[in-house]
Design a protein around this motif. Sequence first.
Motif, mmCIF file in Angstrom:
data_model
loop_
_atom_site.group_PDB
_atom_site.id
_atom_site.type_symbol
_atom_site.label_atom_id
_atom_site.label_comp_id
_atom_site.label_asym_id
_atom_site.label_seq_id
_atom_site.Cartn_x
_atom_site.Cartn_y
_atom_site.Cartn_z
ATOM 1 N N SER A 266 -59.641 -80.810 68.065
ATOM 2 C CA SER A 266 -59.791 -79.371 67.859
ATOM 3 C C SER A 266 -58.459 -78.728 67.508
ATOM 4 O O SER A 266 -58.376 -77.896 66.592
ATOM 5 C CB SER A 266 -60.376 -78.729 69.123
ATOM 6 O OG SER A 266 -60.442 -77.327 69.000
ATOM 7 N N GLU A 267 -57.407 -79.116 68.213
ATOM 8 C CA GLU A 267 -56.076 -78.584 67.936
ATOM 9 C C GLU A 267 -55.584 -78.999 66.556
ATOM 10 O O GLU A 267 -54.888 -78.237 65.880
ATOM 11 C CB GLU A 267 -55.092 -79.059 68.997
ATOM 12 C CG GLU A 267 -55.035 -78.177 70.226
ATOM 13 C CD GLU A 267 -54.547 -76.769 69.896
ATOM 14 O OE1 GLU A 267 -53.352 -76.581 69.627
ATOM 15 O OE2 GLU A 267 -55.383 -75.853 69.870
ATOM 16 N N ARG A 268 -55.940 -80.200 66.147
ATOM 17 C CA ARG A 268 -55.556 -80.656 64.804
ATOM 18 C C ARG A 268 -56.077 -79.692 63.741
ATOM 19 O O ARG A 268 -55.343 -79.308 62.820
ATOM 20 C CB ARG A 268 -56.116 -82.055 64.551
ATOM 21 C CG ARG A 268 -55.813 -82.611 63.159
ATOM 22 C CD ARG A 268 -56.555 -83.910 62.926
ATOM 23 N NE ARG A 268 -57.988 -83.708 62.815
ATOM 24 C CZ ARG A 268 -58.907 -84.671 62.915
ATOM 25 N NH1 ARG A 268 -58.535 -85.914 63.160
ATOM 26 N NH2 ARG A 268 -60.189 -84.391 62.785
ATOM 27 N N GLU A 269 -57.323 -79.297 63.873
ATOM 28 C CA GLU A 269 -57.901 -78.384 62.886
ATOM 29 C C GLU A 269 -57.247 -77.008 62.939
ATOM 30 O O GLU A 269 -57.025 -76.371 61.915
ATOM 31 C CB GLU A 269 -59.420 -78.270 63.108
ATOM 32 C CG GLU A 269 -60.161 -79.590 62.947
ATOM 33 C CD GLU A 269 -59.820 -80.286 61.638
ATOM 34 O OE1 GLU A 269 -59.961 -79.654 60.571
ATOM 35 O OE2 GLU A 269 -59.408 -81.468 61.677
ATOM 36 N N ARG A 270 -56.909 -76.560 64.151
ATOM 37 C CA ARG A 270 -56.232 -75.258 64.289
ATOM 38 C C ARG A 270 -54.843 -75.302 63.673
ATOM 39 O O ARG A 270 -54.449 -74.388 62.926
ATOM 40 C CB ARG A 270 -56.152 -74.855 65.763
ATOM 41 C CG ARG A 270 -55.504 -73.480 65.980
ATOM 42 C CD ARG A 270 -55.434 -73.105 67.429
ATOM 43 N NE ARG A 270 -54.380 -73.797 68.148
ATOM 44 C CZ ARG A 270 -53.116 -73.371 68.238
ATOM 45 N NH1 ARG A 270 -52.738 -72.257 67.621
ATOM 46 N NH2 ARG A 270 -52.229 -74.057 68.949
ATOM 47 N N VAL A 271 -54.097 -76.370 63.968
ATOM 48 C CA VAL A 271 -52.735 -76.474 63.444
ATOM 49 C C VAL A 271 -52.760 -76.618 61.926
ATOM 50 O O VAL A 271 -51.905 -76.052 61.226
ATOM 51 C CB VAL A 271 -51.988 -77.646 64.113
ATOM 52 C CG1 VAL A 271 -50.620 -77.848 63.470
ATOM 53 C CG2 VAL A 271 -51.836 -77.391 65.606
#
Length: 351
Positions: A266-271
Amino acid sequence: MLSRRLNSLKAYKTETTKARIRLSSNELPYDLPEDLKTLILNELKETQLNRYPDPNSEELREVIGDFFGVSSENILLGNGSDELIYYLSIAVGDFSQGVYVPVPTFPMYEISADMLGRPKVCVQLDENFDINLEKSLELIANKSVVLAYYSYPNNPTGNLFSKEKIHRIREEGVFTVVDEAYYSYSGESFKDEALKREDTVVLRTLSKIGLAGLRVGILIGKESVVSELNKLRLPFNVTSPSQIIAKVVLSSGRDFIEESVKKVTSERERVLKELKGIKGVEVFPSRANFILFRTPFNAKAVHKGLVERDVLIRDMSYLPGLDRCLRVSIGKPEENDIFLEALEKVLVSLN
């Protein structure tokens, strides 16, 4: 007397620069929970460290087999995937025959070939960071290539190579090693093929899902292939603490691993989205737990500026085709925010 061949070799270097925020090695950013650590400590208390470990890691192979959905007879364990890569470089073909590596990629494939004096066929990836099939087939035919390594997803570019291209190269009689170190973040695998074929194996690791300190690498292949490769394995190559800790975590810590992987994904997509919003930054798609990006400025200058702000990522600009590129591992949300803020400030200062 040491071999003159050593003169041409270079030791593998890791990123050891000190920084408060470390996003350089593609590790899981979450430490094991305390209750899991307690279970581990209780198990370790019963361990006789004056005795050698189980030479075949029987119990751990059973647990890993259950975790990845394969039989323990289809598994060979190594002291990290690096050891398994070295075994494969020894085992497949003659040392006079070539090793194919699409570049840029994980450097241990080339390092293992170099240590054995094997010829390398390194083919630059295309503009989409996919395999240049036409050039690869041409060189493979001319250089007597018998072994190929694929990082899947590829480190450091983060993308998945075309399965069709990998299959086509395999048709040339090339033994195929698919390194799925980042499988947990992509969900894509050659495992089913590896279990059926004599010319394909898959590599996995525990290093990207929270156990980098254990150095447990995993090879999955047909039983007959695993049996032959096992002849090369050094005795007692997986330590007792590594076997015990891995068994506990893969048995009692599966929820922790699954939840952590979901958070990182999820953080990968946000970053990715945040990086795309920074002026001048070119961001490349990723199916791993890291992101490759390019800035308008010298990568060493960007890297230095981030270190000065206590943030460490990896400068990848020394690799072919990655001019001005850097790679950032996905950390905890607060770590990612600090990185993003620091990157914007560095780019403003360089501008």
